[in-house]
Design a protein around this motif. Structure first.
Motif, PDB file in Angstrom:
ATOM      1  N   TRP A  39       0.845  -1.187   0.000  1.00  0.00           N
ATOM      2  CA  TRP A  39       0.000   0.000   0.000  1.00  0.00           C
ATOM      3  C   TRP A  39       0.883   1.239   0.000  1.00  0.00           C
ATOM      4  O   TRP A  39       2.038   1.198   0.416  1.00  0.00           O
ATOM      5  CB  TRP A  39      -0.978   0.009   1.184  1.00  0.00           C
ATOM      6  CG  TRP A  39      -0.344   0.279   2.516  1.00  0.00           C
ATOM      7  CD1 TRP A  39       0.213  -0.639   3.365  1.00  0.00           C
ATOM      8  CD2 TRP A  39      -0.199   1.549   3.158  1.00  0.00           C
ATOM      9  NE1 TRP A  39       0.701  -0.020   4.486  1.00  0.00           N
ATOM     10  CE2 TRP A  39       0.460   1.329   4.386  1.00  0.00           C
ATOM     11  CE3 TRP A  39      -0.557   2.854   2.818  1.00  0.00           C
ATOM     12  CZ2 TRP A  39       0.766   2.361   5.265  1.00  0.00           C
ATOM     13  CZ3 TRP A  39      -0.256   3.879   3.692  1.00  0.00           C
ATOM     14  CH2 TRP A  39       0.395   3.627   4.897  1.00  0.00           C
ATOM     15  N   SER A  40       0.322   2.311  -0.503  1.00  0.00           N
ATOM     16  CA  SER A  40       0.973   3.609  -0.488  1.00  0.00           C
ATOM     17  C   SER A  40      -0.138   4.658  -0.460  1.00  0.00           C
ATOM     18  O   SER A  40      -1.327   4.313  -0.466  1.00  0.00           O
ATOM     19  CB  SER A  40       1.870   3.788  -1.724  1.00  0.00           C
ATOM     20  OG  SER A  40       1.092   3.703  -2.906  1.00  0.00           O
ATOM     21  N   TRP A  41       0.243   5.924  -0.434  1.00  0.00           N
ATOM     22  CA  TRP A  41      -0.747   7.003  -0.425  1.00  0.00           C
ATOM     23  C   TRP A  41      -1.689   6.803  -1.622  1.00  0.00           C
ATOM     24  O   TRP A  41      -1.254   6.800  -2.774  1.00  0.00           O
ATOM     25  CB  TRP A  41      -0.049   8.358  -0.503  1.00  0.00           C
ATOM     26  CG  TRP A  41      -0.987   9.509  -0.643  1.00  0.00           C
ATOM     27  CD1 TRP A  41      -1.380  10.096  -1.811  1.00  0.00           C
ATOM     28  CD2 TRP A  41      -1.659  10.207   0.396  1.00  0.00           C
ATOM     29  NE1 TRP A  41      -2.248  11.123  -1.560  1.00  0.00           N
ATOM     30  CE2 TRP A  41      -2.439  11.214  -0.205  1.00  0.00           C
ATOM     31  CE3 TRP A  41      -1.677  10.084   1.780  1.00  0.00           C
ATOM     32  CZ2 TRP A  41      -3.224  12.085   0.527  1.00  0.00           C
ATOM     33  CZ3 TRP A  41      -2.455  10.958   2.504  1.00  0.00           C
ATOM     34  CH2 TRP A  41      -3.225  11.937   1.887  1.00  0.00           C
ATOM     35  N   GLY A  42      -2.961   6.563  -1.341  1.00  0.00           N
ATOM     36  CA  GLY A  42      -3.971   6.496  -2.388  1.00  0.00           C
ATOM     37  C   GLY A  42      -4.092   5.191  -3.138  1.00  0.00           C
ATOM     38  O   GLY A  42      -4.847   5.117  -4.110  1.00  0.00           O
ATOM     39  N   ALA A  43      -3.399   4.139  -2.709  1.00  0.00           N
ATOM     40  CA  ALA A  43      -3.464   2.882  -3.456  1.00  0.00           C
ATOM     41  C   ALA A  43      -3.110   1.702  -2.568  1.00  0.00           C
ATOM     42  O   ALA A  43      -2.375   1.835  -1.592  1.00  0.00           O
ATOM     43  CB  ALA A  43      -2.509   2.925  -4.640  1.00  0.00           C
ATOM     44  N   PRO A 105      -9.889 -20.064  -6.984  1.00  0.00           N
ATOM     45  CA  PRO A 105      -9.364 -19.987  -5.633  1.00  0.00           C
ATOM     46  C   PRO A 105      -8.915 -18.587  -5.216  1.00  0.00           C
ATOM     47  O   PRO A 105      -8.683 -18.354  -4.036  1.00  0.00           O
ATOM     48  CB  PRO A 105      -8.148 -20.912  -5.709  1.00  0.00           C
ATOM     49  CG  PRO A 105      -7.618 -20.691  -7.101  1.00  0.00           C
ATOM     50  CD  PRO A 105      -8.859 -20.458  -7.955  1.00  0.00           C
ATOM     51  N   LEU A 106      -8.766 -17.642  -6.167  1.00  0.00           N
ATOM     52  CA  LEU A 106      -8.062 -16.419  -5.827  1.00  0.00           C
ATOM     53  C   LEU A 106      -8.593 -15.245  -6.639  1.00  0.00           C
ATOM     54  O   LEU A 106      -8.973 -15.398  -7.797  1.00  0.00           O
ATOM     55  CB  LEU A 106      -6.564 -16.593  -6.137  1.00  0.00           C
ATOM     56  CG  LEU A 106      -5.623 -15.437  -5.865  1.00  0.00           C
ATOM     57  CD1 LEU A 106      -5.432 -15.266  -4.366  1.00  0.00           C
ATOM     58  CD2 LEU A 106      -4.287 -15.677  -6.551  1.00  0.00           C
ATOM     59  N   ALA A 107      -8.608 -14.074  -6.007  1.00  0.00           N
ATOM     60  CA  ALA A 107      -8.857 -12.819  -6.719  1.00  0.00           C
ATOM     61  C   ALA A 107      -7.748 -11.846  -6.342  1.00  0.00           C
ATOM     62  O   ALA A 107      -7.270 -11.841  -5.209  1.00  0.00           O
ATOM     63  CB  ALA A 107     -10.210 -12.240  -6.345  1.00  0.00           C
ATOM     64  N   LYS A 108      -7.325 -11.056  -7.316  1.00  0.00           N
ATOM     65  CA  LYS A 108      -6.390  -9.971  -7.073  1.00  0.00           C
ATOM     66  C   LYS A 108      -7.207  -8.687  -7.063  1.00  0.00           C
ATOM     67  O   LYS A 108      -8.065  -8.485  -7.928  1.00  0.00           O
ATOM     68  CB  LYS A 108      -5.326  -9.896  -8.171  1.00  0.00           C
ATOM     69  CG  LYS A 108      -4.429 -11.087  -8.224  1.00  0.00           C
ATOM     70  CD  LYS A 108      -3.455 -10.967  -9.377  1.00  0.00           C
ATOM     71  CE  LYS A 108      -2.631 -12.222  -9.522  1.00  0.00           C
ATOM     72  NZ  LYS A 108      -1.791 -12.167 -10.734  1.00  0.00           N
ATOM     73  N   ILE A 109      -6.944  -7.839  -6.088  1.00  0.00           N
ATOM     74  CA  ILE A 109      -7.710  -6.609  -5.937  1.00  0.00           C
ATOM     75  C   ILE A 109      -6.747  -5.427  -5.915  1.00  0.00           C
ATOM     76  O   ILE A 109      -5.784  -5.431  -5.144  1.00  0.00           O
ATOM     77  CB  ILE A 109      -8.550  -6.629  -4.643  1.00  0.00           C
ATOM     78  CG1 ILE A 109      -9.468  -7.856  -4.613  1.00  0.00           C
ATOM     79  CG2 ILE A 109      -9.352  -5.337  -4.509  1.00  0.00           C
ATOM     80  CD1 ILE A 109     -10.121  -8.111  -3.267  1.00  0.00           C
ATOM     81  N   ALA A 110      -7.019  -4.434  -6.756  1.00  0.00           N
ATOM     82  CA  ALA A 110      -6.214  -3.205  -6.784  1.00  0.00           C
ATOM     83  C   ALA A 110      -7.148  -2.036  -6.519  1.00  0.00           C
ATOM     84  O   ALA A 110      -8.069  -1.783  -7.297  1.00  0.00           O
ATOM     85  CB  ALA A 110      -5.531  -3.043  -8.143  1.00  0.00           C
ATOM     86  N   GLY A 111      -6.942  -1.352  -5.401  1.00  0.00           N
ATOM     87  CA  GLY A 111      -7.755  -0.201  -5.037  1.00  0.00           C
ATOM     88  C   GLY A 111      -6.981   1.084  -5.211  1.00  0.00           C
ATOM     89  O   GLY A 111      -5.755   1.108  -5.015  1.00  0.00           O
ATOM     90  N   ARG A 112      -7.695   2.151  -5.600  1.00  0.00           N
ATOM     91  CA  ARG A 112      -7.038   3.446  -5.777  1.00  0.00           C
ATOM     92  C   ARG A 112      -7.999   4.564  -5.437  1.00  0.00           C
ATOM     93  O   ARG A 112      -9.201   4.466  -5.696  1.00  0.00           O
ATOM     94  CB  ARG A 112      -6.492   3.609  -7.185  1.00  0.00           C
ATOM     95  CG  ARG A 112      -7.535   3.526  -8.267  1.00  0.00           C
ATOM     96  CD  ARG A 112      -6.952   3.027  -9.583  1.00  0.00           C
ATOM     97  NE  ARG A 112      -7.982   2.434 -10.412  1.00  0.00           N
ATOM     98  CZ  ARG A 112      -8.324   1.148 -10.411  1.00  0.00           C
ATOM     99  NH1 ARG A 112      -7.729   0.297  -9.625  1.00  0.00           N
ATOM    100  NH2 ARG A 112      -9.279   0.710 -11.195  1.00  0.00           N
ATOM    101  N   VAL A 113      -7.468   5.604  -4.856  1.00  0.00           N
ATOM    102  CA  VAL A 113      -8.245   6.808  -4.590  1.00  0.00           C
ATOM    103  C   VAL A 113      -8.198   7.643  -5.857  1.00  0.00           C
ATOM    104  O   VAL A 113      -7.116   7.981  -6.346  1.00  0.00           O
ATOM    105  CB  VAL A 113      -7.675   7.584  -3.384  1.00  0.00           C
ATOM    106  CG1 VAL A 113      -8.372   8.926  -3.228  1.00  0.00           C
ATOM    107  CG2 VAL A 113      -7.810   6.757  -2.112  1.00  0.00           C
ATOM    108  N   THR A 114      -9.371   7.951  -6.396  1.00  0.00           N
ATOM    109  CA  THR A 114      -9.420   8.754  -7.623  1.00  0.00           C
ATOM    110  C   THR A 114      -9.531  10.240  -7.317  1.00  0.00           C
ATOM    111  O   THR A 114      -9.170  11.065  -8.147  1.00  0.00           O
ATOM    112  CB  THR A 114     -10.579   8.309  -8.526  1.00  0.00           C
ATOM    113  OG1 THR A 114     -11.800   8.391  -7.800  1.00  0.00           O
ATOM    114  CG2 THR A 114     -10.353   6.884  -9.018  1.00  0.00           C
ATOM    115  N   ASN A 115     -10.022  10.575  -6.119  1.00  0.00           N
ATOM    116  CA  ASN A 115     -10.073  11.963  -5.691  1.00  0.00           C
ATOM    117  C   ASN A 115     -10.256  12.002  -4.176  1.00  0.00           C
ATOM    118  O   ASN A 115     -11.037  11.240  -3.625  1.00  0.00           O
ATOM    119  CB  ASN A 115     -11.229  12.715  -6.359  1.00  0.00           C
ATOM    120  CG  ASN A 115     -11.154  14.203  -6.096  1.00  0.00           C
ATOM    121  OD1 ASN A 115     -10.188  14.849  -6.480  1.00  0.00           O
ATOM    122  ND2 ASN A 115     -12.143  14.740  -5.426  1.00  0.00           N
ATOM    123  N   ALA A 116      -9.516  12.877  -3.537  1.00  0.00           N
ATOM    124  CA  ALA A 116      -9.669  13.076  -2.090  1.00  0.00           C
ATOM    125  C   ALA A 116      -9.794  14.570  -1.844  1.00  0.00           C
ATOM    126  O   ALA A 116      -8.859  15.324  -2.116  1.00  0.00           O
ATOM    127  CB  ALA A 116      -8.473  12.506  -1.337  1.00  0.00           C
TER     128      ALA A 116
END
Length: 148
Positions: A39-43, A105-116
């Motif tokens: 993880w990092s700022w926004g992701a 058996p598995l899912a990969k998930i990538a989350g991101r902040v699009t606006n804060a």
């Protein structure tokens, strides 16, 4: 706003990444087994080891359960941009779009902040199936609030 995650939220996210926090225990029991890989700022990136508790008889993940996981992912992603230890958030909107079945058996998930902004955090996340194809995309809005 500073592009630095607060000490409190950094500790929560790092604890989740290390695997021994109360949030890991809660999510494992209620939603499934997740590994926060980075993880990092926004992701952030997660791996979801899908177990048969939430799979329908035909082997496909129940969509309502995916929506619950989406809310969890949106919250973790929003947490990356909280810069004050007293900041909290609540989901005000969650949209879940299904493109392909999500299966064991598995899912990969990538989350991101699009606006804060000062009051709202917009999050988007992709759920990729075991073949690395887009299965689900979520969009969420989190409302910031202060405690104490």
């Amino acid at each position: 706003m500073a592009n630095t995650t607060s000490e409190r939220h950094t500790d929560i996210l790092n604890g989740y990444k290390d695997g021994g926090s109360r949030f890991n225990d809660w999510s494992r029991e209620k939603l499934g087994d997740f590994t926060l890989t980075d993880w990092s700022w926004g992701a952030l990136n997660l791996l979801w080891d899908i177990d048969d508790r939430f799979v329908m008889p035909d082997g496909v993940m129940f969509g309502g359960h995916i929506a619950s996981v989406a809310d969890h992912v949106a919250g973790l992603t929003a947490m990356t941009v909280l810069s004050d230890n007293k900041e909290r958030f609540r989901t005000s909107r969650l949209e879940t779009n299904f493109f392909r079945p999500l299966m064991m058996p598995l899912a990969k998930i990538a989350g991101r902040v699009t606006n804060a902004s000062k009051t709202l955090i917009h999050v988007e996340a992709d759920f990729l199936n075991a073949e690395d194809k887009l299965a689900v995309r979520i969009n969420a809005v989190q409302v910031r609030r202060m405690t104490g």
